[in-house]
Design a protein around this motif. Structure first.
Motif, PDB file in Angstrom:
ATOM      1  N   LEU A   6       0.856  -1.187   0.000  1.00  0.00           N
ATOM      2  CA  LEU A   6       0.000   0.000   0.000  1.00  0.00           C
ATOM      3  C   LEU A   6       0.889   1.233   0.000  1.00  0.00           C
ATOM      4  O   LEU A   6       1.881   1.288   0.730  1.00  0.00           O
ATOM      5  CB  LEU A   6      -0.895   0.025   1.243  1.00  0.00           C
ATOM      6  CG  LEU A   6      -1.828  -1.161   1.454  1.00  0.00           C
ATOM      7  CD1 LEU A   6      -2.509  -1.062   2.814  1.00  0.00           C
ATOM      8  CD2 LEU A   6      -2.859  -1.224   0.341  1.00  0.00           C
ATOM      9  N   LEU A  66     -11.124  -7.315   3.812  1.00  0.00           N
ATOM     10  CA  LEU A  66     -10.664  -5.993   3.382  1.00  0.00           C
ATOM     11  C   LEU A  66     -11.286  -5.608   2.042  1.00  0.00           C
ATOM     12  O   LEU A  66     -11.738  -4.479   1.861  1.00  0.00           O
ATOM     13  CB  LEU A  66      -9.134  -5.985   3.301  1.00  0.00           C
ATOM     14  CG  LEU A  66      -8.455  -4.651   3.142  1.00  0.00           C
ATOM     15  CD1 LEU A  66      -8.747  -3.735   4.324  1.00  0.00           C
ATOM     16  CD2 LEU A  66      -6.956  -4.847   2.985  1.00  0.00           C
ATOM     17  N   ASP A  71     -12.673  -3.553   8.261  1.00  0.00           N
ATOM     18  CA  ASP A  71     -11.387  -3.457   8.935  1.00  0.00           C
ATOM     19  C   ASP A  71     -10.881  -4.865   9.206  1.00  0.00           C
ATOM     20  O   ASP A  71     -11.669  -5.786   9.430  1.00  0.00           O
ATOM     21  CB  ASP A  71     -11.522  -2.735  10.273  1.00  0.00           C
ATOM     22  CG  ASP A  71     -11.960  -1.290  10.135  1.00  0.00           C
ATOM     23  OD1 ASP A  71     -12.060  -0.794   8.993  1.00  0.00           O
ATOM     24  OD2 ASP A  71     -12.208  -0.656  11.169  1.00  0.00           O
ATOM     25  N   ILE A  83      -1.146  -6.649  12.861  1.00  0.00           N
ATOM     26  CA  ILE A  83      -1.338  -5.722  11.742  1.00  0.00           C
ATOM     27  C   ILE A  83      -2.826  -5.428  11.615  1.00  0.00           C
ATOM     28  O   ILE A  83      -3.632  -6.345  11.456  1.00  0.00           O
ATOM     29  CB  ILE A  83      -0.783  -6.318  10.436  1.00  0.00           C
ATOM     30  CG1 ILE A  83       0.720  -6.545  10.574  1.00  0.00           C
ATOM     31  CG2 ILE A  83      -1.109  -5.411   9.249  1.00  0.00           C
ATOM     32  CD1 ILE A  83       1.342  -7.297   9.430  1.00  0.00           C
ATOM     33  N   ARG A  84      -3.164  -4.146  11.711  1.00  0.00           N
ATOM     34  CA  ARG A  84      -4.556  -3.697  11.548  1.00  0.00           C
ATOM     35  C   ARG A  84      -4.621  -2.781  10.325  1.00  0.00           C
ATOM     36  O   ARG A  84      -3.790  -1.884  10.179  1.00  0.00           O
ATOM     37  CB  ARG A  84      -5.037  -2.933  12.773  1.00  0.00           C
ATOM     38  CG  ARG A  84      -5.163  -3.775  13.993  1.00  0.00           C
ATOM     39  CD  ARG A  84      -5.721  -2.962  15.159  1.00  0.00           C
ATOM     40  NE  ARG A  84      -5.914  -3.809  16.306  1.00  0.00           N
ATOM     41  CZ  ARG A  84      -7.013  -4.511  16.553  1.00  0.00           C
ATOM     42  NH1 ARG A  84      -8.032  -4.447  15.723  1.00  0.00           N
ATOM     43  NH2 ARG A  84      -7.110  -5.258  17.622  1.00  0.00           N
ATOM     44  N   ILE A  85      -5.610  -3.022   9.486  1.00  0.00           N
ATOM     45  CA  ILE A  85      -5.809  -2.190   8.295  1.00  0.00           C
ATOM     46  C   ILE A  85      -7.262  -1.745   8.258  1.00  0.00           C
ATOM     47  O   ILE A  85      -8.175  -2.567   8.381  1.00  0.00           O
ATOM     48  CB  ILE A  85      -5.453  -2.939   6.995  1.00  0.00           C
ATOM     49  CG1 ILE A  85      -3.994  -3.417   7.041  1.00  0.00           C
ATOM     50  CG2 ILE A  85      -5.692  -2.046   5.778  1.00  0.00           C
ATOM     51  CD1 ILE A  85      -3.583  -4.266   5.856  1.00  0.00           C
ATOM     52  N   GLN A  86      -7.448  -0.440   8.107  1.00  0.00           N
ATOM     53  CA  GLN A  86      -8.774   0.139   7.903  1.00  0.00           C
ATOM     54  C   GLN A  86      -8.835   0.614   6.451  1.00  0.00           C
ATOM     55  O   GLN A  86      -8.027   1.445   6.049  1.00  0.00           O
ATOM     56  CB  GLN A  86      -8.992   1.357   8.790  1.00  0.00           C
ATOM     57  CG  GLN A  86      -9.078   1.084  10.260  1.00  0.00           C
ATOM     58  CD  GLN A  86      -9.243   2.392  11.008  1.00  0.00           C
ATOM     59  OE1 GLN A  86      -8.324   3.189  11.059  1.00  0.00           O
ATOM     60  NE2 GLN A  86     -10.419   2.595  11.572  1.00  0.00           N
ATOM     61  N   PRO A  95      -7.112   5.265   3.789  1.00  0.00           N
ATOM     62  CA  PRO A  95      -6.850   3.984   4.441  1.00  0.00           C
ATOM     63  C   PRO A  95      -5.827   4.192   5.571  1.00  0.00           C
ATOM     64  O   PRO A  95      -5.026   5.120   5.513  1.00  0.00           O
ATOM     65  CB  PRO A  95      -6.256   3.121   3.331  1.00  0.00           C
ATOM     66  CG  PRO A  95      -6.709   3.763   2.062  1.00  0.00           C
ATOM     67  CD  PRO A  95      -6.803   5.224   2.371  1.00  0.00           C
ATOM     68  N   VAL A  97      -3.091   2.051   8.383  1.00  0.00           N
ATOM     69  CA  VAL A  97      -2.427   0.801   8.775  1.00  0.00           C
ATOM     70  C   VAL A  97      -1.766   1.025  10.119  1.00  0.00           C
ATOM     71  O   VAL A  97      -1.138   2.062  10.349  1.00  0.00           O
ATOM     72  CB  VAL A  97      -1.352   0.388   7.731  1.00  0.00           C
ATOM     73  CG1 VAL A  97      -0.619  -0.850   8.186  1.00  0.00           C
ATOM     74  CG2 VAL A  97      -1.976   0.182   6.365  1.00  0.00           C
ATOM     75  N   ARG A  98      -1.893   0.046  10.996  1.00  0.00           N
ATOM     76  CA  ARG A  98      -1.221   0.108  12.298  1.00  0.00           C
ATOM     77  C   ARG A  98      -0.536  -1.215  12.544  1.00  0.00           C
ATOM     78  O   ARG A  98      -1.143  -2.281  12.397  1.00  0.00           O
ATOM     79  CB  ARG A  98      -2.227   0.389  13.395  1.00  0.00           C
ATOM     80  CG  ARG A  98      -1.570   0.680  14.727  1.00  0.00           C
ATOM     81  CD  ARG A  98      -2.572   1.120  15.731  1.00  0.00           C
ATOM     82  NE  ARG A  98      -2.851  -0.045  16.568  1.00  0.00           N
ATOM     83  CZ  ARG A  98      -3.882  -0.142  17.388  1.00  0.00           C
ATOM     84  NH1 ARG A  98      -4.766   0.831  17.457  1.00  0.00           N
ATOM     85  NH2 ARG A  98      -4.061  -1.193  18.115  1.00  0.00           N
TER      86      ARG A  98
END
Length: 101
Positions: A6, A66, A71, A83-86, A95, A97-98
Motif C-alpha cells: 500500500l 478488506l 477493517d 497488523i490492523r488495516i482500515q 486507508p 495501517v497500524r
C-alpha cells in the motif's frame, strides 16, 4: 513475494515473504521468513517475522474482508506483530495501517 503493498506516494506499507526458514530441514520446512516494511517522509522501519501455512490462510481470509470494505486484524496472538488495516479511516479520510510488535 509480496502479500500486500500500500502506498500513497509519500507513505508505504508492505508485507513480504522472503522464503523458507531452512529448506530441507523437516521441522522448519513450512516456516517462512517474512518482513513488514514501513516507509514515510520522516521514518522507515523493518520488522522481521516468521509465518506458518495457517498464517497465510488467515491472511487470505483477512484480504477477503478488506476487499468487502471491512477493517482487519491479522496475527493478533501475543507472539507476532499485530497488523490492523482500515480501508477508510474517517478521521484522515484515507486507508490506515497500524503495526504493533
Amino acid at each position: 513475494m509480496e502479500l500486500i503493498s500500500l502506498s500513497d506516494g509519500d507513505n508505504g506499507f508492505r508485507v513480504r515473504v522472503l522464503g523458507r526458514r531452512s529448506p530441507g530441514m523437516l521441522h522448519l520446512h513450512d516456516q517462512l521468513d517474512a518482513e513488514v516494511l514501513i516507509t514515510s517522509s520522516f521514518v522507515s522501519g523493518r520488522l522481521a517475522m516468521s509465518l506458518f501455512p495457517s498464517d497465510l490462510e488467515d491472511w487470505s481470509r483477512a484480504l477477503d474482508l478488506l476487499a468487502a470494505g471491512q477493517d482487519i486484524c491479522w496475527r493478533d496472538d501475543d507472539h507476532s506483530p499485530e497488523i490492523r488495516i482500515q480501508p477508510h479511516n474517517e478521521e484522515h479520510e484515507t486507508p490506515a495501517v497500524r503495526v504493533e510488535a
